[in-house]
Write a protein that holds these residues in place. Structure first.
Motif, PDB file in Angstrom:
ATOM      1  N   GLY A  71     -28.269  21.734  10.067  1.00  0.00           N
ATOM      2  CA  GLY A  71     -29.054  21.295   8.922  1.00  0.00           C
ATOM      3  C   GLY A  71     -30.066  22.326   8.482  1.00  0.00           C
ATOM      4  O   GLY A  71     -30.282  22.537   7.275  1.00  0.00           O
ATOM      5  N   LEU A  72     -30.702  22.997   9.447  1.00  0.00           N
ATOM      6  CA  LEU A  72     -31.675  24.043   9.124  1.00  0.00           C
ATOM      7  C   LEU A  72     -31.004  25.187   8.369  1.00  0.00           C
ATOM      8  O   LEU A  72     -31.517  25.663   7.341  1.00  0.00           O
ATOM      9  CB  LEU A  72     -32.312  24.569  10.412  1.00  0.00           C
ATOM     10  N   ILE A  73     -29.848  25.646   8.864  1.00  0.00           N
ATOM     11  CA  ILE A  73     -29.150  26.758   8.220  1.00  0.00           C
ATOM     12  C   ILE A  73     -28.725  26.374   6.802  1.00  0.00           C
ATOM     13  O   ILE A  73     -28.879  27.163   5.855  1.00  0.00           O
ATOM     14  CB  ILE A  73     -27.931  27.177   9.073  1.00  0.00           C
ATOM     15  N   ARG A  74     -28.223  25.168   6.650  1.00  0.00           N
ATOM     16  CA  ARG A  74     -27.778  24.720   5.323  1.00  0.00           C
ATOM     17  C   ARG A  74     -28.968  24.550   4.374  1.00  0.00           C
ATOM     18  O   ARG A  74     -28.918  24.970   3.216  1.00  0.00           O
ATOM     19  CB  ARG A  74     -27.007  23.408   5.467  1.00  0.00           C
ATOM     20  N   ARG A  75     -30.034  23.977   4.872  1.00  0.00           N
ATOM     21  CA  ARG A  75     -31.205  23.694   4.032  1.00  0.00           C
ATOM     22  C   ARG A  75     -31.881  24.976   3.551  1.00  0.00           C
ATOM     23  O   ARG A  75     -32.309  25.078   2.399  1.00  0.00           O
ATOM     24  CB  ARG A  75     -32.183  22.833   4.822  1.00  0.00           C
ATOM     25  N   GLU A  76     -31.984  25.970   4.427  1.00  0.00           N
ATOM     26  CA  GLU A  76     -32.686  27.211   4.091  1.00  0.00           C
ATOM     27  C   GLU A  76     -31.785  28.220   3.382  1.00  0.00           C
ATOM     28  O   GLU A  76     -32.261  29.270   2.945  1.00  0.00           O
ATOM     29  CB  GLU A  76     -33.275  27.841   5.357  1.00  0.00           C
ATOM     30  N   ARG A  77     -30.488  27.935   3.311  1.00  0.00           N
ATOM     31  CA  ARG A  77     -29.533  28.760   2.558  1.00  0.00           C
ATOM     32  C   ARG A  77     -29.567  30.234   3.021  1.00  0.00           C
ATOM     33  O   ARG A  77     -29.728  31.166   2.237  1.00  0.00           O
ATOM     34  CB  ARG A  77     -29.822  28.677   1.057  1.00  0.00           C
ATOM     35  N   LEU A  90     -23.314  30.347  21.498  1.00  0.00           N
ATOM     36  CA  LEU A  90     -22.436  29.180  21.408  1.00  0.00           C
ATOM     37  C   LEU A  90     -22.873  28.243  20.287  1.00  0.00           C
ATOM     38  O   LEU A  90     -22.071  27.853  19.429  1.00  0.00           O
ATOM     39  CB  LEU A  90     -22.431  28.421  22.739  1.00  0.00           C
ATOM     40  N   TYR A  91     -24.138  27.872  20.292  1.00  0.00           N
ATOM     41  CA  TYR A  91     -24.636  26.905  19.316  1.00  0.00           C
ATOM     42  C   TYR A  91     -24.822  27.542  17.944  1.00  0.00           C
ATOM     43  O   TYR A  91     -24.529  26.916  16.910  1.00  0.00           O
ATOM     44  CB  TYR A  91     -25.953  26.291  19.801  1.00  0.00           C
ATOM     45  N   GLY A  92     -25.323  28.780  17.904  1.00  0.00           N
ATOM     46  CA  GLY A  92     -25.611  29.422  16.626  1.00  0.00           C
ATOM     47  C   GLY A  92     -24.365  29.726  15.814  1.00  0.00           C
ATOM     48  O   GLY A  92     -24.322  29.492  14.597  1.00  0.00           O
ATOM     49  N   ARG A  93     -23.325  30.237  16.464  1.00  0.00           N
ATOM     50  CA  ARG A  93     -22.084  30.531  15.742  1.00  0.00           C
ATOM     51  C   ARG A  93     -21.455  29.252  15.200  1.00  0.00           C
ATOM     52  O   ARG A  93     -20.983  29.199  14.059  1.00  0.00           O
ATOM     53  CB  ARG A  93     -21.099  31.234  16.670  1.00  0.00           C
ATOM     54  N   THR A  94     -21.449  28.210  16.047  1.00  0.00           N
ATOM     55  CA  THR A  94     -20.844  26.947  15.619  1.00  0.00           C
ATOM     56  C   THR A  94     -21.622  26.334  14.460  1.00  0.00           C
ATOM     57  O   THR A  94     -21.035  25.880  13.464  1.00  0.00           O
ATOM     58  CB  THR A  94     -20.804  25.963  16.805  1.00  0.00           C
ATOM     59  N   ALA A  95     -22.952  26.321  14.576  1.00  0.00           N
ATOM     60  CA  ALA A  95     -23.778  25.737  13.518  1.00  0.00           C
ATOM     61  C   ALA A  95     -23.632  26.512  12.215  1.00  0.00           C
ATOM     62  O   ALA A  95     -23.576  25.919  11.123  1.00  0.00           O
ATOM     63  CB  ALA A  95     -25.241  25.716  13.959  1.00  0.00           C
ATOM     64  N   ALA A  96     -23.560  27.829  12.302  1.00  0.00           N
ATOM     65  CA  ALA A  96     -23.400  28.636  11.088  1.00  0.00           C
ATOM     66  C   ALA A  96     -22.101  28.288  10.377  1.00  0.00           C
ATOM     67  O   ALA A  96     -22.065  28.120   9.151  1.00  0.00           O
ATOM     68  CB  ALA A  96     -23.438  30.119  11.440  1.00  0.00           C
ATOM     69  N   ARG A  97     -21.006  28.154  11.124  1.00  0.00           N
ATOM     70  CA  ARG A  97     -19.730  27.814  10.507  1.00  0.00           C
ATOM     71  C   ARG A  97     -19.772  26.418   9.872  1.00  0.00           C
ATOM     72  O   ARG A  97     -19.282  26.211   8.761  1.00  0.00           O
ATOM     73  CB  ARG A  97     -18.613  27.898  11.550  1.00  0.00           C
ATOM     74  N   LEU A  98     -20.388  25.463  10.590  1.00  0.00           N
ATOM     75  CA  LEU A  98     -20.490  24.113  10.046  1.00  0.00           C
ATOM     76  C   LEU A  98     -21.346  24.080   8.781  1.00  0.00           C
ATOM     77  O   LEU A  98     -21.118  23.256   7.885  1.00  0.00           O
ATOM     78  CB  LEU A  98     -21.081  23.167  11.095  1.00  0.00           C
ATOM     79  N   ALA A  99     -22.322  25.003   8.708  1.00  0.00           N
ATOM     80  CA  ALA A  99     -23.201  25.059   7.535  1.00  0.00           C
ATOM     81  C   ALA A  99     -22.597  25.871   6.403  1.00  0.00           C
ATOM     82  O   ALA A  99     -23.205  25.996   5.338  1.00  0.00           O
ATOM     83  CB  ALA A  99     -24.556  25.650   7.934  1.00  0.00           C
ATOM     84  N   GLY A 100     -21.423  26.464   6.635  1.00  0.00           N
ATOM     85  CA  GLY A 100     -20.758  27.227   5.593  1.00  0.00           C
ATOM     86  C   GLY A 100     -21.130  28.687   5.526  1.00  0.00           C
ATOM     87  O   GLY A 100     -20.770  29.384   4.573  1.00  0.00           O
ATOM     88  N   VAL A 101     -21.840  29.199   6.555  1.00  0.00           N
ATOM     89  CA  VAL A 101     -22.200  30.616   6.586  1.00  0.00           C
ATOM     90  C   VAL A 101     -21.160  31.361   7.412  1.00  0.00           C
ATOM     91  O   VAL A 101     -20.968  31.064   8.599  1.00  0.00           O
ATOM     92  CB  VAL A 101     -23.604  30.828   7.200  1.00  0.00           C
ATOM     93  N   ARG A 102     -20.485  32.323   6.800  1.00  0.00           N
ATOM     94  CA  ARG A 102     -19.427  33.057   7.490  1.00  0.00           C
ATOM     95  C   ARG A 102     -19.835  34.472   7.883  1.00  0.00           C
ATOM     96  O   ARG A 102     -19.098  35.145   8.604  1.00  0.00           O
ATOM     97  CB  ARG A 102     -18.162  33.086   6.632  1.00  0.00           C
ATOM     98  N   ALA A 103     -20.981  34.912   7.405  1.00  0.00           N
ATOM     99  CA  ALA A 103     -21.509  36.206   7.845  1.00  0.00           C
ATOM    100  C   ALA A 103     -22.322  35.949   9.107  1.00  0.00           C
ATOM    101  O   ALA A 103     -23.514  35.620   9.057  1.00  0.00           O
ATOM    102  CB  ALA A 103     -22.369  36.832   6.753  1.00  0.00           C
TER     103      ALA A 103
END
Length: 382
Positions: A71-77, A90-103
Protein backbone atom coordinates in the motif's frame (compact mmCIF):
# COMPACT_ATOMS: atom_id res chain seq x y z
CA UNK A 1 12.80 9.58 -10.54
CA UNK A 2 11.44 8.75 -7.09
CA UNK A 3 12.92 5.72 -5.32
CA UNK A 4 12.11 3.76 -2.16
CA UNK A 5 14.85 1.89 -0.29
CA UNK A 6 13.58 -1.06 1.76
CA UNK A 7 15.93 -2.45 4.42
CA UNK A 8 15.44 -5.01 7.16
CA UNK A 9 16.64 -2.76 9.99
CA UNK A 10 18.62 0.41 10.65
CA UNK A 11 20.81 -0.49 13.58
CA UNK A 12 24.55 0.13 13.33
CA UNK A 13 25.99 -2.19 10.68
CA UNK A 14 27.90 -2.14 7.42
CA UNK A 15 24.89 -2.39 5.10
CA UNK A 16 22.98 0.23 7.06
CA UNK A 17 25.86 2.69 7.14
CA UNK A 18 26.49 2.11 3.43
CA UNK A 19 22.87 2.92 2.62
CA UNK A 20 23.09 6.21 4.52
CA UNK A 21 26.26 7.14 2.69
CA UNK A 22 24.82 6.29 -0.72
CA UNK A 23 21.72 8.36 -0.06
CA UNK A 24 23.91 11.42 0.37
CA UNK A 25 25.32 10.96 -3.12
CA UNK A 26 22.24 9.87 -5.10
CA UNK A 27 20.85 12.82 -7.10
CA UNK A 28 17.22 11.69 -6.91
CA UNK A 29 14.41 11.75 -4.39
CA UNK A 30 14.67 8.76 -2.06
CA UNK A 31 12.66 7.57 0.93
CA UNK A 32 13.60 4.69 3.23
CA UNK A 33 11.37 2.13 4.91
CA UNK A 34 12.79 -0.15 7.59
CA UNK A 35 10.91 -3.35 8.34
CA UNK A 36 12.20 -3.47 11.94
CA UNK A 37 14.47 -1.62 14.36
CA UNK A 38 14.64 2.05 13.34
CA UNK A 39 17.95 2.39 15.21
CA UNK A 40 20.76 4.96 15.20
CA UNK A 41 21.24 4.91 11.43
CA UNK A 42 17.58 5.84 10.94
CA UNK A 43 18.13 8.96 13.04
CA UNK A 44 21.18 9.79 10.95
CA UNK A 45 19.32 9.41 7.65
CA UNK A 46 16.58 11.69 8.94
CA UNK A 47 19.20 14.23 10.01
CA UNK A 48 20.49 14.15 6.42
CA UNK A 49 17.05 15.22 5.23
CA UNK A 50 15.66 11.90 3.96
CA UNK A 51 12.35 10.46 5.09
CA UNK A 52 12.46 7.19 7.06
CA UNK A 53 9.32 5.13 7.70
CA UNK A 54 9.06 2.23 10.15
CA UNK A 55 6.87 -0.65 8.99
CA UNK A 56 6.70 -2.21 12.48
CA UNK A 57 7.26 -5.79 11.35
CA UNK A 58 7.03 -8.16 14.34
CA UNK A 59 9.01 -11.11 12.96
CA UNK A 60 9.99 -13.07 9.87
CA UNK A 61 6.46 -14.45 9.44
CA UNK A 62 4.53 -11.24 10.05
CA UNK A 63 2.66 -11.39 6.75
CA UNK A 64 0.65 -8.28 7.62
CA UNK A 65 3.77 -6.33 6.68
CA UNK A 66 3.31 -7.26 3.01
CA UNK A 67 -0.01 -5.43 2.38
CA UNK A 68 1.22 -2.45 4.41
CA UNK A 69 4.37 -2.20 2.30
CA UNK A 70 2.42 -2.75 -0.92
CA UNK A 71 0.00 0.00 0.00
CA UNK A 72 2.84 2.40 0.80
CA UNK A 73 4.55 1.77 -2.56
CA UNK A 74 1.28 2.19 -4.46
CA UNK A 75 0.20 5.28 -2.53
CA UNK A 76 3.52 7.12 -2.90
CA UNK A 77 3.84 6.18 -6.60
CA UNK A 78 7.51 5.23 -6.52
CA UNK A 79 9.27 4.72 -9.84
CA UNK A 80 11.81 2.28 -8.43
CA UNK A 81 12.22 0.07 -5.34
CA UNK A 82 15.67 -0.87 -4.05
CA UNK A 83 15.90 -3.59 -1.39
CA UNK A 84 18.73 -4.32 1.06
CA UNK A 85 19.29 -7.46 3.19
CA UNK A 86 17.54 -10.82 3.01
CA UNK A 87 14.16 -10.21 4.65
CA UNK A 88 13.72 -6.85 2.94
CA UNK A 89 14.50 -8.47 -0.41
CA UNK A 90 11.78 -11.09 0.08
CA UNK A 91 9.09 -8.66 1.19
CA UNK A 92 10.24 -5.63 -0.82
CA UNK A 93 10.41 -7.37 -4.20
CA UNK A 94 7.03 -9.01 -3.68
CA UNK A 95 5.37 -5.79 -2.51
CA UNK A 96 6.81 -3.83 -5.43
CA UNK A 97 5.39 -6.31 -7.94
CA UNK A 98 1.99 -6.31 -6.23
CA UNK A 99 2.03 -2.49 -6.32
CA UNK A 100 2.80 -2.52 -10.05
CA UNK A 101 6.42 -1.33 -9.81
CA UNK A 102 8.66 -3.38 -12.11
CA UNK A 103 11.86 -1.37 -11.74
CA UNK A 104 13.18 -3.32 -8.74
CA UNK A 105 16.83 -3.52 -7.72
CA UNK A 106 18.37 -5.41 -4.79
CA UNK A 107 21.80 -5.18 -3.19
CA UNK A 108 23.27 -8.33 -1.70
CA UNK A 109 25.47 -7.09 1.15
CA UNK A 110 26.10 -10.16 3.27
CA UNK A 111 26.06 -13.45 1.36
CA UNK A 112 28.79 -15.82 2.49
CA UNK A 113 29.73 -19.31 1.37
CA UNK A 114 27.93 -20.86 4.34
CA UNK A 115 26.01 -17.98 5.91
CA UNK A 116 23.80 -15.07 4.97
CA UNK A 117 23.75 -12.14 7.37
CA UNK A 118 25.35 -14.34 10.01
CA UNK A 119 22.78 -17.13 9.77
CA UNK A 120 23.46 -20.59 8.26
CA UNK A 121 22.29 -20.98 4.69
CA UNK A 122 19.46 -23.43 4.06
CA UNK A 123 17.68 -24.86 1.06
CA UNK A 124 14.46 -23.09 2.04
CA UNK A 125 16.21 -19.71 2.39
CA UNK A 126 17.78 -20.18 -1.04
CA UNK A 127 14.46 -21.20 -2.63
CA UNK A 128 12.62 -18.15 -1.25
CA UNK A 129 15.45 -15.84 -2.27
CA UNK A 130 15.51 -17.13 -5.85
CA UNK A 131 11.72 -17.04 -6.16
CA UNK A 132 11.61 -13.33 -5.31
CA UNK A 133 14.82 -12.53 -7.19
CA UNK A 134 12.93 -13.20 -10.43
CA UNK A 135 10.58 -10.33 -9.55
CA UNK A 136 13.41 -7.81 -9.81
CA UNK A 137 15.50 -6.42 -12.63
CA UNK A 138 19.00 -6.56 -11.15
CA UNK A 139 20.79 -7.96 -8.12
CA UNK A 140 23.83 -5.94 -7.13
CA UNK A 141 26.82 -7.70 -5.57
CA UNK A 142 29.15 -5.60 -3.42
CA UNK A 143 32.20 -7.57 -4.55
CA UNK A 144 33.25 -10.11 -7.16
CA UNK A 145 33.23 -12.68 -4.36
CA UNK A 146 29.54 -12.04 -3.68
CA UNK A 147 28.81 -12.11 -7.42
CA UNK A 148 30.36 -15.57 -7.60
CA UNK A 149 28.31 -16.74 -4.63
CA UNK A 150 25.11 -15.41 -6.23
CA UNK A 151 25.86 -17.34 -9.45
CA UNK A 152 26.52 -20.49 -7.44
CA UNK A 153 23.22 -19.96 -5.63
CA UNK A 154 21.42 -19.88 -8.97
CA UNK A 155 21.00 -16.20 -9.81
CA UNK A 156 21.50 -15.86 -13.61
CA UNK A 157 24.76 -14.14 -14.52
CA UNK A 158 23.12 -11.44 -16.74
CA UNK A 159 21.01 -10.30 -13.78
CA UNK A 160 24.03 -9.64 -11.53
CA UNK A 161 25.81 -6.28 -11.44
CA UNK A 162 28.92 -5.77 -9.30
CA UNK A 163 29.06 -2.37 -7.60
CA UNK A 164 31.49 -2.27 -4.69
CA UNK A 165 30.80 -0.46 -1.45
CA UNK A 166 32.36 2.95 -1.10
CA UNK A 167 33.63 5.33 1.54
CA UNK A 168 34.33 9.02 2.01
CA UNK A 169 38.03 8.55 2.67
CA UNK A 170 38.62 12.03 4.05
CA UNK A 171 36.35 11.26 7.03
CA UNK A 172 38.83 8.64 8.27
CA UNK A 173 42.07 10.57 7.87
CA UNK A 174 44.39 10.17 10.88
CA UNK A 175 43.91 12.96 13.41
CA UNK A 176 46.34 13.27 16.38
CA UNK A 177 43.84 15.35 18.35
CA UNK A 178 41.13 12.73 17.83
CA UNK A 179 43.61 10.07 18.97
CA UNK A 180 44.20 11.89 22.25
CA UNK A 181 40.48 12.51 22.80
CA UNK A 182 39.50 8.89 22.18
CA UNK A 183 42.31 7.44 24.30
CA UNK A 184 41.55 9.79 27.18
CA UNK A 185 37.90 8.83 27.13
CA UNK A 186 38.71 5.11 27.02
CA UNK A 187 41.51 5.33 29.61
CA UNK A 188 44.07 3.98 27.14
CA UNK A 189 47.53 5.38 27.96
CA UNK A 190 49.11 7.53 25.27
CA UNK A 191 52.11 5.16 25.12
CA UNK A 192 50.12 1.89 24.95
CA UNK A 193 50.44 -0.30 21.84
CA UNK A 194 46.80 -0.69 20.80
CA UNK A 195 45.30 -3.31 18.50
CA UNK A 196 41.90 -2.42 17.10
CA UNK A 197 38.88 -4.01 15.46
CA UNK A 198 35.48 -2.73 14.35
CA UNK A 199 32.29 -4.72 13.82
CA UNK A 200 29.23 -6.37 15.29
CA UNK A 201 30.13 -8.60 18.22
CA UNK A 202 28.71 -11.78 16.71
CA UNK A 203 30.24 -15.26 16.37
CA UNK A 204 30.96 -14.94 12.64
CA UNK A 205 33.35 -12.03 13.19
CA UNK A 206 35.61 -14.29 15.31
CA UNK A 207 36.63 -11.60 17.79
CA UNK A 208 37.23 -14.42 20.27
CA UNK A 209 40.28 -15.42 18.20
CA UNK A 210 41.54 -11.85 18.39
CA UNK A 211 41.06 -11.72 22.18
CA UNK A 212 43.07 -14.95 22.45
CA UNK A 213 45.79 -13.52 20.19
CA UNK A 214 46.12 -10.25 22.11
CA UNK A 215 46.27 -12.18 25.38
CA UNK A 216 49.50 -13.73 24.03
CA UNK A 217 51.09 -10.35 23.29
CA UNK A 218 51.56 -8.44 26.52
CA UNK A 219 51.43 -5.49 26.99
CA UNK A 220 49.24 -4.92 23.91
CA UNK A 221 45.77 -3.46 24.42
CA UNK A 222 42.71 -4.44 22.36
CA UNK A 223 40.13 -1.83 21.41
CA UNK A 224 36.88 -3.45 20.21
CA UNK A 225 34.50 -0.99 18.54
CA UNK A 226 30.96 -2.32 18.19
CA UNK A 227 28.33 -4.16 20.16
CA UNK A 228 26.31 -7.33 19.90
CA UNK A 229 25.28 -10.57 21.59
CA UNK A 230 28.86 -11.82 22.05
CA UNK A 231 29.97 -8.92 24.22
CA UNK A 232 29.49 -10.70 27.58
CA UNK A 233 31.13 -13.89 26.31
CA UNK A 234 34.13 -11.96 25.00
CA UNK A 235 34.48 -10.17 28.33
CA UNK A 236 34.42 -13.50 30.19
CA UNK A 237 37.01 -14.91 27.80
CA UNK A 238 39.34 -11.97 28.43
CA UNK A 239 38.93 -12.53 32.17
CA UNK A 240 39.74 -16.25 31.89
CA UNK A 241 42.87 -15.42 29.88
CA UNK A 242 44.01 -12.84 32.42
CA UNK A 243 43.68 -10.02 29.89
CA UNK A 244 40.52 -8.27 31.11
CA UNK A 245 42.44 -5.09 31.96
CA UNK A 246 43.84 -4.98 28.40
CA UNK A 247 40.57 -5.35 26.45
CA UNK A 248 38.46 -2.21 25.98
CA UNK A 249 34.85 -2.48 24.80
CA UNK A 250 34.00 0.85 23.20
CA UNK A 251 30.44 -0.06 22.21
CA UNK A 252 28.65 1.15 19.09
CA UNK A 253 30.00 4.34 17.56
CA UNK A 254 28.36 6.79 15.21
CA UNK A 255 30.87 7.65 12.48
CA UNK A 256 29.33 11.12 12.30
CA UNK A 257 30.29 12.20 15.79
CA UNK A 258 33.11 14.69 16.17
CA UNK A 259 36.24 13.79 18.16
CA UNK A 260 35.19 16.17 20.93
CA UNK A 261 31.86 14.42 21.51
CA UNK A 262 31.21 12.30 24.60
CA UNK A 263 31.31 9.21 22.37
CA UNK A 264 33.99 9.59 19.68
CA UNK A 265 33.05 8.21 16.29
CA UNK A 266 34.60 5.42 14.25
CA UNK A 267 37.16 7.76 12.67
CA UNK A 268 38.41 8.87 16.08
CA UNK A 269 38.59 5.24 17.25
CA UNK A 270 40.69 4.35 14.22
CA UNK A 271 43.01 7.24 15.03
CA UNK A 272 43.42 5.77 18.52
CA UNK A 273 44.67 2.42 17.15
CA UNK A 274 48.18 1.33 16.10
CA UNK A 275 47.25 -1.73 14.04
CA UNK A 276 43.89 -2.99 12.77
CA UNK A 277 42.80 -6.63 12.66
CA UNK A 278 39.89 -8.29 10.85
CA UNK A 279 39.79 -11.92 12.07
CA UNK A 280 36.63 -13.00 10.21
CA UNK A 281 37.03 -15.97 7.85
CA UNK A 282 34.04 -14.99 5.70
CA UNK A 283 33.34 -11.48 4.44
CA UNK A 284 31.24 -10.06 1.62
CA UNK A 285 33.34 -6.93 1.21
CA UNK A 286 35.35 -5.76 4.22
CA UNK A 287 34.27 -2.15 4.74
CA UNK A 288 36.00 -1.84 8.11
CA UNK A 289 39.34 -2.84 6.56
CA UNK A 290 38.95 -0.16 3.91
CA UNK A 291 38.21 2.48 6.55
CA UNK A 292 41.28 1.41 8.51
CA UNK A 293 43.45 1.76 5.41
CA UNK A 294 41.99 5.24 4.87
CA UNK A 295 43.14 6.04 8.42
CA UNK A 296 46.69 5.01 7.51
CA UNK A 297 46.67 1.91 9.68
CA UNK A 298 48.57 -1.29 8.94
CA UNK A 299 45.96 -4.03 8.59
CA UNK A 300 45.98 -7.74 9.32
CA UNK A 301 43.05 -9.59 7.77
CA UNK A 302 42.05 -13.21 7.36
CA UNK A 303 39.85 -12.44 4.35
CA UNK A 304 38.71 -9.20 2.76
CA UNK A 305 37.31 -9.20 -0.80
CA UNK A 306 37.77 -5.42 -1.08
CA UNK A 307 41.54 -5.97 -0.82
CA UNK A 308 41.99 -9.58 -1.93
CA UNK A 309 40.41 -8.87 -5.34
CA UNK A 310 42.97 -6.14 -6.13
CA UNK A 311 46.61 -6.28 -7.24
CA UNK A 312 48.89 -6.51 -4.19
CA UNK A 313 50.53 -3.13 -4.81
CA UNK A 314 47.21 -1.29 -4.38
CA UNK A 315 47.01 -2.01 -0.64
CA UNK A 316 50.59 -2.58 0.57
CA UNK A 317 49.62 -1.90 4.19
CA UNK A 318 47.21 -4.86 4.28
CA UNK A 319 48.61 -8.28 5.07
CA UNK A 320 46.65 -11.51 4.89
CA UNK A 321 47.18 -13.83 7.87
CA UNK A 322 46.02 -17.29 8.93
CA UNK A 323 42.92 -17.38 11.15
CA UNK A 324 44.38 -19.21 14.15
CA UNK A 325 45.05 -17.15 17.30
CA UNK A 326 48.70 -18.22 17.30
CA UNK A 327 49.19 -16.86 13.77
CA UNK A 328 47.44 -13.61 14.66
CA UNK A 329 49.58 -13.30 17.78
CA UNK A 330 52.79 -13.81 15.79
CA UNK A 331 51.79 -11.08 13.33
CA UNK A 332 50.92 -8.74 16.20
CA UNK A 333 54.29 -9.35 17.85
CA UNK A 334 55.99 -8.22 14.64
CA UNK A 335 53.95 -5.00 14.62
CA UNK A 336 54.66 -4.46 18.31
CA UNK A 337 58.39 -4.82 17.63
CA UNK A 338 58.20 -2.12 14.94
CA UNK A 339 56.22 0.13 17.27
CA UNK A 340 58.64 -0.44 20.18
CA UNK A 341 61.57 0.65 18.00
CA UNK A 342 59.85 3.97 17.51
CA UNK A 343 59.44 3.44 13.78
CA UNK A 344 56.45 5.09 12.04
CA UNK A 345 53.34 2.92 12.13
CA UNK A 346 51.06 5.27 10.18
CA UNK A 347 51.13 4.59 6.46
CA UNK A 348 50.25 6.59 3.36
CA UNK A 349 46.67 6.05 2.22
CA UNK A 350 46.88 3.36 -0.51
CA UNK A 351 45.44 3.48 -4.02
CA UNK A 352 42.83 0.91 -3.02
CA UNK A 353 41.03 3.55 -0.97
CA UNK A 354 40.73 5.88 -3.95
CA UNK A 355 39.29 3.05 -6.02
CA UNK A 356 36.37 2.71 -3.60
CA UNK A 357 35.21 6.32 -3.57
CA UNK A 358 31.51 6.50 -2.69
CA UNK A 359 30.85 8.96 -5.54
CA UNK A 360 31.85 6.31 -8.07
CA UNK A 361 29.57 3.75 -6.44
CA UNK A 362 26.64 6.19 -6.56
CA UNK A 363 27.27 6.98 -10.24
CA UNK A 364 27.28 3.28 -11.13
CA UNK A 365 24.14 2.71 -9.10
CA UNK A 366 22.35 5.53 -10.94
CA UNK A 367 23.21 3.84 -14.25
CA UNK A 368 21.55 0.64 -12.97
CA UNK A 369 18.48 2.63 -11.90
CA UNK A 370 18.19 4.25 -15.33
CA UNK A 371 18.42 0.91 -17.14
CA UNK A 372 15.87 -0.68 -14.81
CA UNK A 373 13.32 2.11 -15.21
CA UNK A 374 13.85 2.29 -18.98
CA UNK A 375 13.31 -1.48 -19.29
CA UNK A 376 10.20 -1.33 -17.12
CA UNK A 377 8.76 1.50 -19.19
CA UNK A 378 9.50 -0.30 -22.47
CA UNK A 379 7.87 -3.52 -21.27
CA UNK A 380 4.87 -1.81 -19.66
CA UNK A 381 4.33 1.65 -21.17
CA UNK A 382 1.97 3.93 -19.29
Amino acid sequence: MKALHVITGLGVGGAERQLRLLLRHLPIGCDVVTLTNPGPVAAGIRADGRRVLHLGMRGNRDMSALPRLTGLIRRERYDLVHTHLYRACLYGRTAARLAGVRAVVATEHSLGDAHIEGRPLSNSARAMYLATERLGATTIAVSATVARRLREWGVPHPRIETIPNGIEAARFRFDPAARRTARNRLAIPADAFTVGAVGRLVPGKRFDALVRAVAQVPPARLLLVGDGPERAALRRLAERLGAADRVVFAGECDEERTPSADRPGVAAMLSAMDVFVSPSTEEAFGLAVLEALAAGLPVLHVTCPAVDELPEDEAPGARRVAPEPAALAAALRAHHHTWALGLPTRLPVPRAVERYDIGRSADRLMAVYERATALATADHPK
